[in-house]
Design an enzyme around this catalytic site. Structure first.
Site, short mmCIF file in Angstrom:
data_model
loop_
_atom_site.label_atom_id
_atom_site.label_comp_id
_atom_site.label_asym_id
_atom_site.label_seq_id
_atom_site.Cartn_x
_atom_site.Cartn_y
_atom_site.Cartn_z
N ASP A 1 0.74 -1.23 -0.28
CA ASP A 1 -0.02 -0.18 0.37
C ASP A 1 1.11 1.58 0.10
O ASP A 1 2.14 1.38 0.06
CB ASP A 1 -0.52 0.21 1.45
CG ASP A 1 -0.11 -0.05 2.61
OD1 ASP A 1 0.52 0.19 2.74
OD2 ASP A 1 -1.03 0.31 3.47
N HIS A 2 0.07 2.16 0.26
CA HIS A 2 0.97 3.64 0.41
C HIS A 2 2.36 3.79 1.00
O HIS A 2 3.28 3.95 0.94
CB HIS A 2 -0.02 5.13 0.33
CG HIS A 2 -0.20 4.98 1.71
ND1 HIS A 2 -1.33 3.72 1.75
CD2 HIS A 2 -0.63 5.36 2.26
CE1 HIS A 2 -2.62 3.98 2.94
NE2 HIS A 2 -1.18 4.81 3.40
N HIS B 1 9.93 -23.35 9.62
CA HIS B 1 9.32 -24.20 10.25
C HIS B 1 7.08 -24.50 9.96
O HIS B 1 7.19 -24.64 9.78
CB HIS B 1 8.33 -23.55 11.66
CG HIS B 1 10.07 -23.93 12.35
ND1 HIS B 1 10.06 -23.58 14.02
CD2 HIS B 1 11.42 -24.66 12.26
CE1 HIS B 1 11.10 -24.37 15.01
NE2 HIS B 1 11.64 -24.51 13.65
N CYS C 1 3.43 -3.05 3.85
CA CYS C 1 2.67 -1.93 4.37
C CYS C 1 3.01 -1.10 5.40
O CYS C 1 4.04 -1.61 5.56
CB CYS C 1 1.25 -2.56 4.64
SG CYS C 1 1.22 -3.35 6.16
N HIS D 1 6.88 -30.49 10.98
CA HIS D 1 6.72 -29.13 10.51
C HIS D 1 5.22 -29.75 9.41
O HIS D 1 4.03 -28.36 9.04
CB HIS D 1 7.30 -27.65 10.50
CG HIS D 1 8.34 -27.87 12.09
ND1 HIS D 1 7.94 -27.22 12.81
CD2 HIS D 1 9.62 -27.73 11.40
CE1 HIS D 1 9.01 -27.00 13.46
NE2 HIS D 1 10.32 -27.46 12.84
N THR E 1 2.70 -1.47 9.33
CA THR E 1 3.50 -2.39 9.48
C THR E 1 3.89 -4.09 9.39
O THR E 1 3.97 -4.62 10.12
CB THR E 1 2.08 -2.34 11.11
OG1 THR E 1 1.32 -3.33 10.20
CG2 THR E 1 2.12 -0.54 11.55
N GLY F 1 -1.59 -5.16 8.22
CA GLY F 1 -2.71 -5.58 7.72
C GLY F 1 -2.87 -6.67 6.43
O GLY F 1 -3.67 -7.25 6.54
C1 RB5 Z 1 -1.50 3.06 6.46
O1 RB5 Z 1 -1.53 4.64 6.89
C2 RB5 Z 1 -1.79 2.05 7.22
O2 RB5 Z 1 -2.52 1.42 8.34
C3 RB5 Z 1 -1.24 0.70 7.18
O3 RB5 Z 1 -0.07 0.36 5.65
C4 RB5 Z 1 -0.76 -0.86 7.40
O4 RB5 Z 1 0.02 -0.33 8.22
C5 RB5 Z 1 -2.19 -1.33 7.88
O5 RB5 Z 1 -1.63 -2.99 8.89
#
Ligand code: RB5
Length: 142
Positions: A8-9, A98, A65, A133, A67, A70
């Protein structure tokens, strides 16, 4: 082995760095986007990447993304997808050994770029250990 890349962005810039590194290493890739830093929804790009794998066009995926959370939630909604949100070289390696992870999820906002690139290399080179596994991951597809 063809590798699908998606972001994503929040993950766009790191995805581009990973793409450049993989192409320099002679890897075959498919980039399903996104293609700019404009805001998009990560499930759309997780689904595009997963579709390429379920069609058999790609064998592994890397999703980025902010984190990694998502992307991993979205990708793991699909049967036979094992998406691992990893944070260091050890978890990247163990996700292959694993869990036979077929997608690596990375968080661009929580990872150092050099660490992320080392994780990608480690993850692509690590092999599934099989054995005990195998019976565990088989239960994920029941
Ligand atoms: C986008 O702002 C952010 O929510 C997305 O990139 C991600 O971290 C979601 O899990």
């Amino acid at each position: 082995m063809k590798i699908v890349l998606g972001s994503d962005h929040g993950g766009f810039a790191l995805k581009e760095i990973i793409k450049k590194s993989l192409l320099q290493a002679g890897r075959e890739i498919l980039d399903v986007g996104c293609h700019s830093g404009d805001a998009v929804d990560y499930p759309d790009f997780a689904d595009k990447a997963v579709s390429s794998m379920l069609r058999g066009d790609c064998q592994r995926g890397i999703l980025v993304c902010g984190t990694g959370i998502g992307m991993s939630i979205a990708a793991n909604r699909h049967r036979n997808i094992r998406a691992a949100n990893c944070f260091d070289i050890q978890t990247a390696k163990l996700s292959r050994e694993h869990n036979n992870a077929n997608i690596l999820c990375l968080g661009a906002r929580v990872l150092d770029t050099d660490n992320a690139l080392r994780m990608v290399t480690t993850w692509l080179e690590a092999e599934f250990s099989g054995g005990r596994h195998q019976q565990r991951i088989a239960k994920l597809s029941e």
